[in-house]
Every structure is written in structure tokens, then in C-alpha cells.
Design an enzyme around this catalytic site. Structure first.
Site, mmCIF file in Angstrom:
data_model
loop_
_atom_site.group_PDB
_atom_site.id
_atom_site.type_symbol
_atom_site.label_atom_id
_atom_site.label_comp_id
_atom_site.label_asym_id
_atom_site.label_seq_id
_atom_site.Cartn_x
_atom_site.Cartn_y
_atom_site.Cartn_z
ATOM 1 N N CYS A 34 0.823 -1.216 0.000
ATOM 2 C CA CYS A 34 0.000 0.000 0.000
ATOM 3 C C CYS A 34 0.853 1.260 0.000
ATOM 4 O O CYS A 34 0.647 2.166 -0.804
ATOM 5 C CB CYS A 34 -0.929 -0.047 1.215
ATOM 6 S SG CYS A 34 -1.795 1.486 1.495
ATOM 7 N N CYS A 39 -1.652 1.768 -2.978
ATOM 8 C CA CYS A 39 -2.607 2.856 -2.751
ATOM 9 C C CYS A 39 -1.977 4.256 -2.702
ATOM 10 O O CYS A 39 -2.516 5.180 -3.329
ATOM 11 C CB CYS A 39 -3.337 2.653 -1.428
ATOM 12 S SG CYS A 39 -3.720 0.955 -1.057
ATOM 13 N N LYS A 42 -0.298 5.416 -5.991
ATOM 14 C CA LYS A 42 -1.395 5.406 -6.968
ATOM 15 C C LYS A 42 -2.289 6.626 -6.807
ATOM 16 O O LYS A 42 -2.611 7.323 -7.764
ATOM 17 C CB LYS A 42 -2.183 4.096 -6.811
ATOM 18 C CG LYS A 42 -3.391 3.894 -7.685
ATOM 19 C CD LYS A 42 -4.686 4.479 -7.181
ATOM 20 C CE LYS A 42 -5.101 4.125 -5.801
ATOM 21 N NZ LYS A 42 -5.618 2.779 -5.607
ATOM 22 N N TYR A 175 -8.979 -3.552 -10.876
ATOM 23 C CA TYR A 175 -8.552 -2.348 -10.170
ATOM 24 C C TYR A 175 -7.211 -1.788 -10.654
ATOM 25 O O TYR A 175 -7.118 -0.647 -11.081
ATOM 26 C CB TYR A 175 -8.250 -2.743 -8.726
ATOM 27 C CG TYR A 175 -9.258 -2.536 -7.671
ATOM 28 C CD1 TYR A 175 -9.557 -1.274 -7.203
ATOM 29 C CD2 TYR A 175 -9.857 -3.632 -7.059
ATOM 30 C CE1 TYR A 175 -10.441 -1.107 -6.154
ATOM 31 C CE2 TYR A 175 -10.740 -3.475 -6.014
ATOM 32 C CZ TYR A 175 -11.031 -2.211 -5.557
ATOM 33 O OH TYR A 175 -11.891 -2.056 -4.526
ATOM 34 N N GLU A 179 -6.877 1.610 -12.839
ATOM 35 C CA GLU A 179 -6.358 2.788 -12.132
ATOM 36 C C GLU A 179 -5.067 3.285 -12.776
ATOM 37 O O GLU A 179 -4.880 4.487 -12.989
ATOM 38 C CB GLU A 179 -6.126 2.465 -10.655
ATOM 39 C CG GLU A 179 -7.421 2.234 -9.905
ATOM 40 C CD GLU A 179 -7.224 1.952 -8.423
ATOM 41 O OE1 GLU A 179 -8.172 2.186 -7.666
ATOM 42 O OE2 GLU A 179 -6.145 1.500 -8.027
ATOM 43 N N HIS A 444 -26.552 20.898 -0.230
ATOM 44 C CA HIS A 444 -26.676 21.496 -1.557
ATOM 45 C C HIS A 444 -25.578 22.518 -1.786
ATOM 46 O O HIS A 444 -25.277 23.282 -0.873
ATOM 47 C CB HIS A 444 -28.050 22.162 -1.662
ATOM 48 C CG HIS A 444 -28.403 22.572 -3.047
ATOM 49 N ND1 HIS A 444 -28.536 21.671 -4.069
ATOM 50 C CD2 HIS A 444 -28.641 23.802 -3.571
ATOM 51 C CE1 HIS A 444 -28.850 22.327 -5.179
ATOM 52 N NE2 HIS A 444 -28.920 23.609 -4.907
ATOM 53 N N GLU A 449 -25.683 14.669 -2.594
ATOM 54 C CA GLU A 449 -27.105 14.903 -2.311
ATOM 55 C C GLU A 449 -27.989 14.139 -3.302
ATOM 56 O O GLU A 449 -29.151 13.857 -3.015
ATOM 57 C CB GLU A 449 -27.454 16.394 -2.329
ATOM 58 C CG GLU A 449 -27.477 17.010 -3.708
ATOM 59 C CD GLU A 449 -27.947 18.456 -3.697
ATOM 60 O OE1 GLU A 449 -28.872 18.778 -2.933
ATOM 61 O OE2 GLU A 449 -27.383 19.272 -4.466
HETATM 62 P P1 NDP Z 1 -7.492 -9.099 -10.082
HETATM 63 O O1 NDP Z 1 -7.093 -10.463 -9.690
HETATM 64 O O2 NDP Z 1 -8.632 -8.478 -9.370
HETATM 65 O O3 NDP Z 1 -7.793 -9.082 -11.678
HETATM 66 C C1 NDP Z 1 -6.928 -9.611 -12.622
HETATM 67 C C2 NDP Z 1 -7.262 -9.082 -14.005
HETATM 68 O O4 NDP Z 1 -6.300 -9.565 -14.930
HETATM 69 C C3 NDP Z 1 -8.608 -9.524 -14.511
HETATM 70 O O5 NDP Z 1 -9.143 -8.504 -15.312
HETATM 71 C C4 NDP Z 1 -8.246 -10.761 -15.364
HETATM 72 O O6 NDP Z 1 -9.156 -11.021 -16.385
HETATM 73 C C5 NDP Z 1 -6.943 -10.309 -15.963
HETATM 74 N N1 NDP Z 1 -6.067 -11.422 -16.358
HETATM 75 C C6 NDP Z 1 -5.615 -12.423 -15.580
HETATM 76 N N2 NDP Z 1 -4.790 -13.219 -16.293
HETATM 77 C C7 NDP Z 1 -4.718 -12.703 -17.541
HETATM 78 C C8 NDP Z 1 -4.013 -13.060 -18.710
HETATM 79 N N3 NDP Z 1 -3.223 -14.114 -18.746
HETATM 80 N N4 NDP Z 1 -4.168 -12.287 -19.806
HETATM 81 C C9 NDP Z 1 -4.976 -11.214 -19.784
HETATM 82 N N5 NDP Z 1 -5.659 -10.802 -18.699
HETATM 83 C C10 NDP Z 1 -5.532 -11.546 -17.582
HETATM 84 O O7 NDP Z 1 -6.184 -8.217 -9.976
HETATM 85 P P2 NDP Z 1 -5.653 -6.785 -9.575
HETATM 86 O O8 NDP Z 1 -4.185 -6.932 -9.619
HETATM 87 O O9 NDP Z 1 -6.230 -5.680 -10.387
HETATM 88 O O10 NDP Z 1 -6.126 -6.535 -8.084
HETATM 89 C C11 NDP Z 1 -5.707 -7.374 -7.032
HETATM 90 C C12 NDP Z 1 -6.440 -6.986 -5.777
HETATM 91 O O11 NDP Z 1 -5.894 -5.773 -5.272
HETATM 92 C C13 NDP Z 1 -7.918 -6.737 -6.001
HETATM 93 O O12 NDP Z 1 -8.651 -7.865 -5.650
HETATM 94 C C14 NDP Z 1 -8.232 -5.563 -5.096
HETATM 95 O O13 NDP Z 1 -8.940 -6.007 -3.962
HETATM 96 C C15 NDP Z 1 -6.898 -5.002 -4.652
HETATM 97 N N6 NDP Z 1 -6.769 -3.577 -5.055
HETATM 98 C C16 NDP Z 1 -7.511 -2.620 -4.438
HETATM 99 C C17 NDP Z 1 -7.443 -1.286 -4.848
HETATM 100 C C18 NDP Z 1 -8.307 -0.239 -4.217
HETATM 101 O O14 NDP Z 1 -8.853 -0.463 -3.156
HETATM 102 N N7 NDP Z 1 -8.508 0.915 -4.877
HETATM 103 C C19 NDP Z 1 -6.520 -0.868 -5.925
HETATM 104 C C20 NDP Z 1 -5.789 -1.946 -6.500
HETATM 105 C C21 NDP Z 1 -5.921 -3.238 -6.065
HETATM 106 P P3 NDP Z 1 -10.424 -12.016 -16.198
HETATM 107 O O15 NDP Z 1 -11.501 -11.207 -15.539
HETATM 108 O O16 NDP Z 1 -10.745 -12.418 -17.599
HETATM 109 O O17 NDP Z 1 -9.969 -13.178 -15.354
#
Ligand code: NDP
Length: 469
Positions: A34, A39, A42, A175, A179, A444, A449
Site C-alpha cells: 500500500c 494505494c 497510486k 482495479y 487505475e 446542496h 445529495e
Molecule cells: P485481479 O485479480 O482483481 O484481476 C486480474 C485481471 O487480470 C482480470 O481482469 C483478469 O481477467 C486479468 N487477467 C488475468 N490473467 C490474464 C491473462 N493471462 N491475460 C490477460 N488478462 C488476464 O487483480 P488486480 O491486480 O487488479 O487486483 C488485485 C487486488 O488488489 C484486487 O482484488 C483488489 O482487492 C486489490 N486492489 C484494491 C485497490 C483499491 O482499493 N482501490 C486498488 C488496487 C488493487 P479475467 O476477468 O478475464 O480473469
């Protein structure tokens, strides 16, 4: 884990922390994902991008700013990195103040009460403990089956680049991907996202598509239903990405300055020798199996945060869970962490904040006939003079249909979504109803709101566009 919370109870506490550099060689200091590669940097880079938008708006508000303005990545990176370093230092001081022994060592279990720490130079230290908390988090995945994958960077690197990544392809659609692609676009870089299936898996899909619609209109190119096949380094130094379009089955290629993998995160459990302590993991996910009290299969070993099976991968939940554990262990508390209704926000250029159930989850749990969905397209006041498009500014509240209509989920897309959702999350945690929410008076003129004023149901089919002031 809140080692400081444990130390405050007068116990002898040590914390082992060691950062294995990313495949690109990026390393950082104390504080975990983080603070260093998540976070904090980011949000600062997201803010950088928002400032760019504000500068463009400013002209309509009378500011005489010669456009176009240019962004200097190195200045931003240095500022962000020096803030992160100040946080590293702050954490170290806090640990010292609370008499926590900080050890820059990589830990492995020798048995259920013994951990061996190893320094960068290979010196070994043996520690024994009555209670052990594992909170090693996760690291970005690399698809090692894809030739050239290691030519790409990950979120472990993007925040520590000294120079602009240039034209960038972000692979993934969750995410991290959205982001990062959002702020890269916002600072003026030619940015694309490659989406394998759906955006923001696990989130309300109507909202997720509004987020990507906005990103597309903001300038991010989106390659839908595509998967990477190969990355090659060209003589020019650029990276050529070859991918397959899953709909047309056609192979396509394009060159980029940077390719960033954002395809999920893997728990950091592989190197811990958990078997020596008898700690069980889920072999499919690699995550540690935990009970409601964060205990693993070994009674005095606990696991908190991203590496614990079934837990949200969010910093504040891990911090809270650690505090509560320390209070249970040493403070006569019995309070367990409640993981329900945790609010979160995706910091895309137009932010998306939510708490509770998505519409899909509510339909699945209660049935379509038993839920009422209130919704509204609204226009933030600040968008008017700036002539900003508000097509994706949307609010959706999912309620039970019967009685006073308990609120099951709230979804908000718009400026400052995190600030908006945080307060409403309290109401939802307290089982607030639509009737109660409608009886509160909005502030407001704000975007929040419009949550209080929601009155059009999806079922009615009426136009949900807010027109009055
Ligand atoms: P996620 O595991 O949530 O998502 C992975 C993404 O990568 C999906 O879109 C998936 O597609 C895609 N993917 C996986 N393998 C491949 C591949 N071989 N080729 C192409 N696309 C692929 O990962 P993140 O790293 O984004 O996030 C991890 C965690 O971090 C999240 O669960 C979240 O809770 C946390 N986080 C929180 C944030 C916040 O609070 N603002 C900010 C950033 C992270 P598909 O859907 O098709 O499987």
C-alpha cells in the site's frame, strides 16, 4: 499486522520485513504494498491526472492558462517517491517508539514456534515466538508462459520509474489495470488496456462498464476480448506485442514503449516453508486458510491481509483485522473482524465507489422480484461551466423491495467517490433503509445529495436523468 498494537500491550514484539526486488529490479522500503507500490503512490498519481483535468477546466472559469500544458513525469515521480520514503521513515520511527524490534530479514518457518530470518548478506537469525502473524501480502503475477513476459513491468515498478513510461499497454482489467491506465492517460500518455473478458470482475457490471466507457471517452484505448501471445524487443528498443482477438480470432500487433502486467496478484506464501509449521494453504490459490479469528490451521499462528483465503485485498481491512487480533490476544477482547459491507473505491479518472451488494449479487441472493433498484444520472455542478461530459455520472442504490426497503448496496460514479461512499457506508452497516435515507436532507449543491434524492426505480422504466437543481 498491527505490531504496534501488540507491543502496546507490553509484549515483546519483533517484525520481519524484507522486499524481494521485482523482476525489473525495483525495490522499496518498509510499509508493504500500500505504502510503496500501491494505494499511496497510486492516489498521488491519480491526483496528478485530476489536476491536469482541472487545469483544462480552469480556462472556462477565467484562469488565463496557456494550453496545452505539459506534464513532467520525473518531477511527479520524485515528489511521490520522496513522500513514500518519508512514510517508510515514519513507520520505522513508530516501531522504535513502541519498542517493536524491526528486522530487515526474510523469514522462513523452521517449526511452529521458530522462524529463521535471513539478511540480504545471507546472515541468519533464529527467532522463537509464542504467537506468529503472517502478513506477507501478495505480489503481481507474471504470465511466464508468454514469451517475452519479463520485458514487461508491473505495479511494483510503475511508481518508481524515474522517466516517463511513454506509450503504454496495460494488460488486465481489474482495479490495478484500470487505475494505472487512468492516470497514465491523464498525464497525457498514449495508453491502452487489453481486456480478456470483462472489466472489474466481481463488481457491479453496469457500473464497471460505465467506468470503462468513461475511460474510452477520456482517451484510453481499450482492446476488448484480446489476449497477449508474445512480446518482442525491437531494434528500436520498443516492445512489440502480438495478441489474439478472441472474437475475430485474428492476431494483431503493435509496438509500445512500456508493457505493464496487471493480471492479478499472487499471495507471498511460497517461500515461507509453511509446511514446516503445519500451516495449511488452499493449493488452488496459494492462500492461507483462516478462521473467523484469523487463526490458521496452527492455533498460535495467524494470517492477515491479502494472503488469507477469502479476505478482501484491501489495506484498511488488514489493518483493522490486525488491531482486533492484538486486542483479542492481549486485551481481553472477543471482538472479531466483520468483513461485511466494506466500502471501496476504484480511483479511475471518474471514480467508482461502492459498498454492499452489486445488483447481480442482490438478484442472485434475493431474486429479481424482491429487490428495488433506485438510480439516477446526475451532473456535478462543477462540470457545467467546464463543459465536461457527465454521461457516466451515475448512482445506483439496491434495496430490498418489501417494507422500508433495507439498502443492500450503494454504487456511485463521479468525482470524489471515496469521500461520498465512506459516510453512506456507516448507514449501510447500520442496516439503513431507503425510507430513512430519503428522510435525510442533502447538502446542496453536492454530488452526494443526489444519493439522498434517488426516487426513480429501474422497474418504473422512467428516465433517471436528474434535471432539477
Ligand atoms: P485481479 O485479480 O482483481 O484481476 C486480474 C485481471 O487480470 C482480470 O481482469 C483478469 O481477467 C486479468 N487477467 C488475468 N490473467 C490474464 C491473462 N493471462 N491475460 C490477460 N488478462 C488476464 O487483480 P488486480 O491486480 O487488479 O487486483 C488485485 C487486488 O488488489 C484486487 O482484488 C483488489 O482487492 C486489490 N486492489 C484494491 C485497490 C483499491 O482499493 N482501490 C486498488 C488496487 C488493487 P479475467 O476477468 O478475464 O480473469
Amino acid at each position: 499486522m498491527r505490531v504496534d498494537a501488540a507491543a502496546q500491550s507490553g509484549r515483546k514484539v519483533a517484525v520481519l520485513d524484507f522486499v524481494e526486488p521485482s523482476p525489473q529490479g525495483t525495490r522499496w522500503g518498509l510499509g508493504g504494498t500500500c505504502v510503496n507500490v500501491g494505494c499511496i503512490p497510486k492516489k498521488l498519481m491519480h491526483h496528478t491526472a485530476l489536476l491536469g483535468g482541472a487545469i483544462k477546466d480552469a480556462k472556462n472559469y477565467g484562469w488565463d492558462i496557456p494550453l496545452p500544458v505539459h506534464h513532467d513525469w520525473s518531477t511527479m515521480a520524485q515528489a511521490v517517491q520522496s513522500h513514500v520514503k518519508s512514510l517508510n521513515w515514519g513507520h520505522l520511527v513508530q516501531l522504535q517508539d513502541r519498542k517493536v524490534k524491526y528486522m530487515n530479514l526474510k523469514g522462513v518457518f523452521l517449526d511452529k514456534h521458530t522462524v529463521q530470518g535471513e539478511s540480504k548478506q545471507g546472515e541468519k537469525t533464529i527467532l522463537t515466538a509464542e504467537n506468529i502473524v503472517i502478513a506477507t501480502g501478495g505480489r503481481p503475477k507474471y504470465p511466464l508462459d508468454i514469451p517475452g513476459a519479463k520485458l514487461g513491468i508491473s505495479s511494483d515498478d510503475i511508481f518508481w520509474l524515474q522517466d516517463s513510461p511513454g506509450k503504454t499497454l496495460v494488460i488486465g482489467a481489474s482495479y490495478v489495470a484500470l487505475e494505472c491506465a487512468g492516470f497514465l492517460t491523464g498525464v497525457g500518455l498514449d495508453t491502452s488496456i487489453m481486456v480478456r473478458s470483462i472489466p472489474l470482475r466481481g463488481f457491479d457490471q453496469q457500473m464497471a462498464h460505465l467506468v470503462t466507457d468513461h475511460m474510452a471517452s477520456y482517451g484510453t484505448r481499450i482492446f476488448w476480448k484480446c489476449i497477449p501471445i508474445k512480446i518482442e524487443k525491437l531494434d528500436s528498443g520498443k516492445l512489440q506485442v502480438i495478441w489474439k482477438n478472441l472474437e475475430s480470432n485474428v492476431e494483431e500487433r503493435e509496438s509500445f514503449d512500456t508493457v505493464m502486467w496487471a493480471i492479478g496478484r499472487a499471495p507471498e506464501t511460497g517461500d515461507l516453508c509453511l509446511d514446516k509449521a503445519g500451516v495449511q494453504i488452499n493449493p488452488e490459490t496459494g492462500k492461507i486458510i483462516v478462521g473467523a479469528n484469523e487463526e490458521t490451521s496452527v492455533s498460535h499462528i495467524y494470517a492477515i491481509g491479502d494472503l488469507a483465503e477469502g479476505r478482501p485485498e484491501l489495506t484498511p481491512t488488514a489493518i483493522k483485522a490486525g488491531k482486533l487480533l492484538a486486542h483479542r490476544l492481549f486485551g481481553n477482547s472477543t471482538e472479531l473482524m466483520n468483513y461485511d459491507n466494506v466500502a471501496t473505491t476504484v480511483f479511475t479518472p471518474l471514480e467508482y465507489g461502492c459498498v454492499g451488494l452489486s445488483e447481480e449479487e442482490a438478484v442472485q441472493q434475493y431474486g429479481e422480484d424482491n429487490i428495488e433498484v433506485y438510480h439516477a444520472y446526475y451532473k456535478p455542478l462543477e462540470f457545467t461551466i467546464a463543459e465536461r461530459d457527465a454521461t457516466q455520472c451515475y448512482i445506483k442504490m439496491v434495496c430490498l423491495r418489501e417494507g422500508d426497503q433495507r439498502i443492500l448496496g450503494l454504487h456511485f460514479i463521479g468525482p470524489n467517490a471515496g469521500e461520498v461512499i465512506q459516510g453512506f457506508a456507516l448507514g449501510i452497516k447500520c442496516n439503513a433503509t431507503y425510507t430513512q435515507l430519503s428522510s435525510t436532507i442533502g447538502i446542496h449543491p453536492t454530488c452526494a445529495e443526489d444519493v439522498n434524492k434517488l426516487n426513480i426505480t429501474k422497474r418504473s422504466g422512467l428516465d433517471p436523468t436528474v434535471t432539477a437543481c
